[in-house]
Design a protein around this motif. Sequence first.
Motif, PDB file in Angstrom:
ATOM      1  N   LEU A  97       0.873  -1.175   0.000  1.00 45.15           N
ATOM      2  CA  LEU A  97       0.000   0.000   0.000  1.00 45.15           C
ATOM      3  C   LEU A  97       0.908   1.221   0.000  1.00 45.15           C
ATOM      4  O   LEU A  97       1.576   1.517   0.999  1.00 45.15           O
ATOM      5  CB  LEU A  97      -0.915  -0.002   1.217  1.00 45.15           C
ATOM      6  CG  LEU A  97      -1.822   1.225   1.367  1.00 45.15           C
ATOM      7  CD1 LEU A  97      -2.768   1.345   0.179  1.00 45.15           C
ATOM      8  CD2 LEU A  97      -2.603   1.179   2.672  1.00 45.15           C
ATOM      9  N   LEU A  98       0.945   1.921  -1.109  1.00 47.57           N
ATOM     10  CA  LEU A  98       1.878   3.029  -1.275  1.00 47.57           C
ATOM     11  C   LEU A  98       1.220   4.325  -0.805  1.00 47.57           C
ATOM     12  O   LEU A  98       0.565   5.026  -1.563  1.00 47.57           O
ATOM     13  CB  LEU A  98       2.297   3.137  -2.747  1.00 47.57           C
ATOM     14  CG  LEU A  98       3.501   4.028  -3.043  1.00 47.57           C
ATOM     15  CD1 LEU A  98       4.744   3.489  -2.353  1.00 47.57           C
ATOM     16  CD2 LEU A  98       3.742   4.127  -4.543  1.00 47.57           C
ATOM     17  N   ASN A  99       1.396   4.639   0.475  1.00 47.96           N
ATOM     18  CA  ASN A  99       0.903   5.898   1.026  1.00 47.96           C
ATOM     19  C   ASN A  99       2.042   6.765   1.554  1.00 47.96           C
ATOM     20  O   ASN A  99       1.820   7.776   2.206  1.00 47.96           O
ATOM     21  CB  ASN A  99      -0.116   5.639   2.133  1.00 47.96           C
ATOM     22  CG  ASN A  99       0.430   4.717   3.208  1.00 47.96           C
ATOM     23  OD1 ASN A  99       1.611   4.355   3.195  1.00 47.96           O
ATOM     24  ND2 ASN A  99      -0.418   4.323   4.137  1.00 47.96           N
ATOM     25  N   SER A 100       3.275   6.337   1.274  1.00 51.49           N
ATOM     26  CA  SER A 100       4.480   7.097   1.605  1.00 51.49           C
ATOM     27  C   SER A 100       5.624   6.471   0.809  1.00 51.49           C
ATOM     28  O   SER A 100       5.442   5.452   0.138  1.00 51.49           O
ATOM     29  CB  SER A 100       4.767   7.050   3.114  1.00 51.49           C
ATOM     30  OG  SER A 100       4.999   5.713   3.533  1.00 51.49           O
ATOM     31  N   ASN A 101       6.797   7.080   0.875  1.00 46.64           N
ATOM     32  CA  ASN A 101       7.953   6.482   0.214  1.00 46.64           C
ATOM     33  C   ASN A 101       8.297   5.166   0.906  1.00 46.64           C
ATOM     34  O   ASN A 101       8.530   5.134   2.114  1.00 46.64           O
ATOM     35  CB  ASN A 101       9.152   7.430   0.262  1.00 46.64           C
ATOM     36  CG  ASN A 101       8.899   8.711  -0.514  1.00 46.64           C
ATOM     37  OD1 ASN A 101       8.114   8.727  -1.460  1.00 46.64           O
ATOM     38  ND2 ASN A 101       9.558   9.787  -0.121  1.00 46.64           N
ATOM     39  N   LYS A 102       8.330   4.081   0.139  1.00 43.89           N
ATOM     40  CA  LYS A 102       8.530   2.767   0.741  1.00 43.89           C
ATOM     41  C   LYS A 102       9.578   1.978  -0.022  1.00 43.89           C
ATOM     42  O   LYS A 102       9.779   2.166  -1.224  1.00 43.89           O
ATOM     43  CB  LYS A 102       7.217   1.982   0.773  1.00 43.89           C
ATOM     44  CG  LYS A 102       6.203   2.516   1.777  1.00 43.89           C
ATOM     45  CD  LYS A 102       5.023   1.579   1.938  1.00 43.89           C
ATOM     46  CE  LYS A 102       4.072   2.093   3.012  1.00 43.89           C
ATOM     47  NZ  LYS A 102       2.918   1.187   3.214  1.00 43.89           N
ATOM     48  N   THR A 103      10.231   1.080   0.721  1.00 46.98           N
ATOM     49  CA  THR A 103      11.208   0.154   0.150  1.00 46.98           C
ATOM     50  C   THR A 103      10.724  -1.269   0.390  1.00 46.98           C
ATOM     51  O   THR A 103      10.377  -1.630   1.515  1.00 46.98           O
ATOM     52  CB  THR A 103      12.594   0.348   0.785  1.00 46.98           C
ATOM     53  OG1 THR A 103      13.053   1.685   0.529  1.00 46.98           O
ATOM     54  CG2 THR A 103      13.590  -0.642   0.209  1.00 46.98           C
ATOM     55  N   VAL A 104      10.689  -2.056  -0.672  1.00 48.25           N
ATOM     56  CA  VAL A 104      10.236  -3.443  -0.599  1.00 48.25           C
ATOM     57  C   VAL A 104      11.380  -4.339  -1.046  1.00 48.25           C
ATOM     58  O   VAL A 104      11.973  -4.115  -2.109  1.00 48.25           O
ATOM     59  CB  VAL A 104       8.998  -3.669  -1.487  1.00 48.25           C
ATOM     60  CG1 VAL A 104       8.558  -5.123  -1.430  1.00 48.25           C
ATOM     61  CG2 VAL A 104       7.862  -2.750  -1.064  1.00 48.25           C
ATOM     62  N   SER A 105      11.695  -5.325  -0.243  1.00 46.37           N
ATOM     63  CA  SER A 105      12.737  -6.294  -0.592  1.00 46.37           C
ATOM     64  C   SER A 105      12.081  -7.565  -1.106  1.00 46.37           C
ATOM     65  O   SER A 105      11.191  -8.124  -0.454  1.00 46.37           O
ATOM     66  CB  SER A 105      13.613  -6.606   0.624  1.00 46.37           C
ATOM     67  OG  SER A 105      14.285  -5.439   1.067  1.00 46.37           O
ATOM     68  N   VAL A 106      12.498  -8.005  -2.280  1.00 46.06           N
ATOM     69  CA  VAL A 106      11.950  -9.222  -2.878  1.00 46.06           C
ATOM     70  C   VAL A 106      13.105 -10.141  -3.234  1.00 46.06           C
ATOM     71  O   VAL A 106      14.211  -9.693  -3.548  1.00 46.06           O
ATOM     72  CB  VAL A 106      11.104  -8.907  -4.128  1.00 46.06           C
ATOM     73  CG1 VAL A 106       9.901  -8.058  -3.763  1.00 46.06           C
ATOM     74  CG2 VAL A 106      11.934  -8.202  -5.190  1.00 46.06           C
ATOM     75  N   ASN A 107      12.844 -11.435  -3.174  1.00 42.08           N
ATOM     76  CA  ASN A 107      13.876 -12.403  -3.534  1.00 42.08           C
ATOM     77  C   ASN A 107      13.227 -13.589  -4.219  1.00 42.08           C
ATOM     78  O   ASN A 107      12.084 -13.958  -3.937  1.00 42.08           O
ATOM     79  CB  ASN A 107      14.672 -12.846  -2.303  1.00 42.08           C
ATOM     80  CG  ASN A 107      13.797 -13.512  -1.263  1.00 42.08           C
ATOM     81  OD1 ASN A 107      13.483 -14.693  -1.360  1.00 42.08           O
ATOM     82  ND2 ASN A 107      13.386 -12.748  -0.248  1.00 42.08           N
TER      83      ASN A 107
END
Length: 422
Positions: A97-107
């Motif tokens: 849910l993008l309601n601010s600057n976010k970092t998502v880690s995926v592997n």
Amino acid sequence: LDVGQKIAGLPDTIVSVVKVKGMEKNKLMELLTRNFELTIDCDINVEGWILVLDPLNMLVASAFIDNSSVLRFSLPFGYYEIYYQGRDVFSKLADVLLNSNKTVSVNLSLEANNTLRIVAPENDIVILRDENDTLIRGTWQDGCWVFVVKPGLYTLQINNDTYQIPVLGDTVFNPMGFDDVGYEVLVTVASSDGTEIEDFIIVVEDEDGNTILTSRAVGSQISLRLPEGFYTFRIYKPPYFVFKHVNVRGPTNIVIELPQLVRNPEKIPYRFYPKLMSLRSEEAAEYTLYAFAGLTSSYVVAAIALILTLSVLLCLAVQRHIYLSISEDLRVLHIMGFTKSRLFLSIGISHMMLSILSALAGLATAWAIYSILRLDVLIVLLGYGSPFRAVESSIFTLFSATISWLASFAEELKRAGGAIER
């Protein structure tokens, strides 16, 4: 009302009402009027595409990766799902849910070895086989059976029970068995167009990420029993491996949708995505016609320019051949006393009139065909917005033919005069 218009992307003349709980209007308007940075930290060891889809499964951002990398996208407020699409795999990696600057880690590990841990007593008979029915040996460590395997689909036998486990990363399988407890959960799998999908494998993970249940469904639905809690349902249907988070608080019906494969992720550059806007249903047809007409008008203009260019070259070639073929006759006429001016009056004018009459006859014939076949309607449909109308194109063709004749006549008259003087 203005919030509803902003969410739907509607003009001021259309009213839309939206009801939002748990958030003030000013806060929501602030979210809708700015973009946020979504940073995706990818730990993926094989090349492919990272796709960002909106809640309607529409592609809004994409990037190609060939190793571990960090991607950054500027997107508006909303809920997004992140997918990996490779040669034989289409896997959901995360949702945000993008309601601010976010970092998502995926592997995602598709080439390296993975660890499969089976929670079972040491005295149980635990047998693991791959898709080729090859037996894989494991070891007993820290209260569970440990297998080192490549990514793929495996068949696990624990005593008299058999399970199928897809492995695309380190996995812990703890077959707890809830056949007689909990609530009934009905899972349905469908494609993006609503068609039900049959013959899939479902994997259920608990809140800690441990696999607690796996089963194969022959039809498009499968019924499970689970106690109250938060679960992740993963569907394995090659090339798909997608998941959905569900909070089970009672009897639950779940529909998991398999998004459509993206044929050309790079076809639309990302810089155009933020400029997309929603349309009213009555506007969709108009914009579709504009897009179609704008594309075809380019081809119509290109075809007109090509035909005119070829006609000029053809006229030059024909006139050049005519005057070269009569150069000897012109020399004889000069010997008989014909000057250049007399040659022009005696031969040039009559020939020019013949060329003009031929051009006018061709123009009249073309105009008759244009009127009888109603080509004006066809050109409007296939070339809306073309800068050259039929009348202008015809006049330009006639003008080009006349100029080409004058140029060729002057050139060949000069050549003939030079030949006579020699």
